[in-house]
Design a protein around this motif. Sequence first.
Motif, mmCIF file in Angstrom:
data_model
loop_
_atom_site.group_PDB
_atom_site.id
_atom_site.type_symbol
_atom_site.label_atom_id
_atom_site.label_comp_id
_atom_site.label_asym_id
_atom_site.label_seq_id
_atom_site.Cartn_x
_atom_site.Cartn_y
_atom_site.Cartn_z
ATOM 1 N N GLN A 21 -9.128 8.876 4.934
ATOM 2 C CA GLN A 21 -8.593 9.203 3.612
ATOM 3 C C GLN A 21 -8.153 7.936 2.873
ATOM 4 O OE1 GLN A 21 -4.920 11.518 3.523
ATOM 5 N NE2 GLN A 21 -5.756 12.773 1.881
ATOM 6 N N SER A 22 -7.557 7.010 3.610
ATOM 7 C CA SER A 22 -7.120 5.753 2.986
ATOM 8 C C SER A 22 -8.308 4.995 2.416
ATOM 9 C CB SER A 22 -6.393 4.877 4.012
ATOM 10 O OG SER A 22 -5.187 5.483 4.441
ATOM 11 N N PHE A 23 -9.419 4.957 3.162
ATOM 12 C CA PHE A 23 -10.567 4.207 2.680
ATOM 13 C C PHE A 23 -11.309 4.933 1.572
ATOM 14 C CE2 PHE A 23 -9.915 1.826 6.641
ATOM 15 C CZ PHE A 23 -9.877 0.550 6.086
ATOM 16 N N GLN A 35 2.891 -12.479 -0.137
ATOM 17 C CA GLN A 35 1.571 -11.852 -0.145
ATOM 18 C C GLN A 35 1.614 -10.444 0.417
ATOM 19 O OE1 GLN A 35 -0.776 -14.761 2.020
ATOM 20 N NE2 GLN A 35 -1.408 -15.802 0.131
ATOM 21 N N ILE A 36 2.373 -10.226 1.477
ATOM 22 C CA ILE A 36 2.499 -8.878 2.052
ATOM 23 C C ILE A 36 3.148 -7.942 1.042
ATOM 24 C CG2 ILE A 36 3.645 -7.512 3.840
ATOM 25 C CD1 ILE A 36 3.335 -9.999 5.686
ATOM 26 N N HIS A 37 4.229 -8.392 0.390
ATOM 27 C CA HIS A 37 4.893 -7.577 -0.629
ATOM 28 C C HIS A 37 3.925 -7.224 -1.752
ATOM 29 C CE1 HIS A 37 9.264 -7.443 0.343
ATOM 30 N NE2 HIS A 37 8.969 -8.494 1.092
ATOM 31 N N ASN A 38 3.206 -8.215 -2.251
ATOM 32 C CA ASN A 38 2.287 -7.976 -3.368
ATOM 33 C C ASN A 38 1.172 -7.017 -2.978
ATOM 34 O OD1 ASN A 38 3.762 -9.719 -4.998
ATOM 35 N ND2 ASN A 38 2.471 -11.494 -4.544
ATOM 36 N N THR A 39 0.644 -7.168 -1.761
ATOM 37 C CA THR A 39 -0.443 -6.292 -1.327
ATOM 38 C C THR A 39 0.035 -4.862 -1.158
ATOM 39 O OG1 THR A 39 -1.569 -8.134 -0.214
ATOM 40 C CG2 THR A 39 -2.190 -5.905 0.446
ATOM 41 N N VAL A 40 1.210 -4.678 -0.559
ATOM 42 C CA VAL A 40 1.741 -3.322 -0.384
ATOM 43 C C VAL A 40 2.009 -2.678 -1.737
ATOM 44 C CG1 VAL A 40 3.726 -1.989 0.481
ATOM 45 C CG2 VAL A 40 2.677 -3.754 1.919
ATOM 46 N N THR A 41 2.517 -3.457 -2.693
ATOM 47 C CA THR A 41 2.726 -2.928 -4.048
ATOM 48 C C THR A 41 1.407 -2.448 -4.655
ATOM 49 O OG1 THR A 41 4.630 -4.384 -4.432
ATOM 50 C CG2 THR A 41 3.532 -3.497 -6.368
ATOM 51 N N SER A 42 0.348 -3.241 -4.489
ATOM 52 C CA SER A 42 -0.963 -2.856 -5.025
ATOM 53 C C SER A 42 -1.504 -1.608 -4.329
ATOM 54 C CB SER A 42 -1.953 -4.015 -4.863
ATOM 55 O OG SER A 42 -1.543 -5.139 -5.609
ATOM 56 N N LEU A 43 -1.331 -1.545 -3.010
ATOM 57 C CA LEU A 43 -1.789 -0.371 -2.267
ATOM 58 C C LEU A 43 -1.112 0.893 -2.772
ATOM 59 C CD1 LEU A 43 -1.840 -1.763 1.391
ATOM 60 C CD2 LEU A 43 -3.834 -0.999 0.092
ATOM 61 N N ALA A 46 0.233 1.441 -5.644
ATOM 62 C CA ALA A 46 -0.211 1.752 -7.001
ATOM 63 C C ALA A 46 -1.540 2.487 -6.985
ATOM 64 C CB ALA A 46 -0.327 0.466 -7.816
ATOM 65 N N ALA A 47 -2.348 2.230 -5.953
ATOM 66 C CA ALA A 47 -3.639 2.906 -5.812
ATOM 67 C C ALA A 47 -3.530 4.179 -4.978
ATOM 68 C CB ALA A 47 -4.655 1.955 -5.176
ATOM 69 N N GLY A 48 -2.314 4.545 -4.591
ATOM 70 C CA GLY A 48 -2.117 5.770 -3.818
ATOM 71 C C GLY A 48 -2.393 5.629 -2.339
ATOM 72 N N VAL A 49 -2.420 4.391 -1.827
ATOM 73 C CA VAL A 49 -2.731 4.139 -0.424
ATOM 74 C C VAL A 49 -1.472 3.723 0.316
ATOM 75 C CG1 VAL A 49 -4.114 2.781 1.189
ATOM 76 C CG2 VAL A 49 -5.050 3.381 -1.061
ATOM 77 N N VAL A 50 -1.233 4.338 1.468
ATOM 78 C CA VAL A 50 -0.125 3.963 2.346
ATOM 79 C C VAL A 50 -0.682 3.109 3.473
ATOM 80 C CG1 VAL A 50 1.615 4.811 3.980
ATOM 81 C CG2 VAL A 50 1.259 5.976 1.784
ATOM 82 N N TRP A 51 -0.063 1.961 3.720
ATOM 83 C CA TRP A 51 -0.511 1.076 4.797
ATOM 84 C C TRP A 51 -0.379 1.785 6.136
ATOM 85 C CZ3 TRP A 51 2.430 -4.089 6.236
ATOM 86 C CH2 TRP A 51 1.701 -4.768 7.222
ATOM 87 N N GLY A 52 0.823 2.308 6.412
ATOM 88 C CA GLY A 52 1.034 3.080 7.646
ATOM 89 C C GLY A 52 1.772 2.301 8.701
ATOM 90 N N ASP A 53 1.058 1.726 9.631
ATOM 91 C CA ASP A 53 1.668 1.079 10.795
ATOM 92 C C ASP A 53 2.012 -0.373 10.464
ATOM 93 O OD1 ASP A 53 2.601 0.671 13.333
ATOM 94 O OD2 ASP A 53 0.651 0.722 14.311
ATOM 95 N N ALA A 54 3.060 -0.552 9.638
ATOM 96 C CA ALA A 54 3.446 -1.886 9.172
ATOM 97 C C ALA A 54 4.126 -2.669 10.294
ATOM 98 C CB ALA A 54 4.381 -1.762 7.974
#
Length: 378
Positions: free
Chosen positions: A208-210, A296-304, A306-314
């Motif tokens: 679903q994430s992909f 970079q991690i903060h910025n990427t998670v923010t972008s994810l 915004a696109a409705g994607v949860v990273w998950g196992d951070a």
Amino acid sequence: MRDFYLEQITWDIEYNPDSNITLYILHKGAAFRICYVAEALKASPLALEQHRECSRILHQGDGDPDAIRPVAERLTKPFEELMNRLLPSPATEFQLTESLHGYLYPPSFELEARAAESSEGVVQAHFLGAVSRQKGGACGLVVGFLQPHLSSLLALNVKTYSSGQVQVLAYHVTPRARRAPSKVLVGNTVFFFKLFMRPHDHGRHELQSFVKILADAEASRPLLSEARICRLHGLLIDEDDDVLQHYDIDDSEEYRPGVQRLVGLLFTYIDNKGTLRHIAPWSDCSNEDRSCWSRQIHNTVTSLHAAGVVWGDAKPENVLIDQEDNACLIDFGGSYTPGWVDREKQETAEGDWQGVKRIDEWLARWSHQPITSRLMSR
């Protein structure tokens, strides 16, 4: 062990001198399961004592390869002649050490160690039988269980391949010495391979994430175009007929022609120096490096998000540091790791930020000053 490769060795988690010890050996394209059971050795006190000594070493070694290796060699040695005799003929037909198909679906055999009273500790190798199609099972998950996510991915033009089209270039070793393909070649392109063996819920979460990541890539103004993340390139789908071609069919097994299984995912290969977990503690990493990775991690998670994607196992293990010293997020399979994300927050945006905050706190342990980020207040 020369051409006898230890894929995995298992024993009881809690110390037990009479623990069953099982070795999984790959040899010239065939797989062997070697079982050491105390009950089968008790006729020879010396053989039983040797078995208990191996159990003690494995337990005390706690997965250390340097402790495992000599024990595995010792336990494998009595079976080498038998394994050579059992190789399919001609052996060259199955010597597919660089083929993903050969790795996933080798002909398999089960062996057992026994000892007679007069053996003076000598272990006797016994052949129990070929592993049946039913017992061997198949890799991956049946495609029908994963709808509609696979349909959504295919609608986004994700390519599909069979394992026979994939060549293994490199392996990584997991806990307890299990070897798994990682770097693979399809045509002239290098990819990262991930075996798809997740429980259904987490497997669906990853797919679903992909779907969301690929849908964003096709948007007129994609949110993730600059995000440093692993990106899905293709799906490996095998037919059961092909998957199980080396196995006998049990009389009790129902034959189901045409069944397909999703056995793996292909990702764009990230040429990397290692994970954040391994890189950040290095003495030659500067505070500036760690602060940059945090941003970079903060910025990427923010972008994810915004696109409705949860990273998950951070967690730091799910961040790769590439050759240009950029932090790249990997593993969108969901779940959680205790100490990084609380169970009740798994697979949520709140859980992602909890994990990111704890990564920052962990990075600060290796720095001479606090890790700072404009997003730390979240």
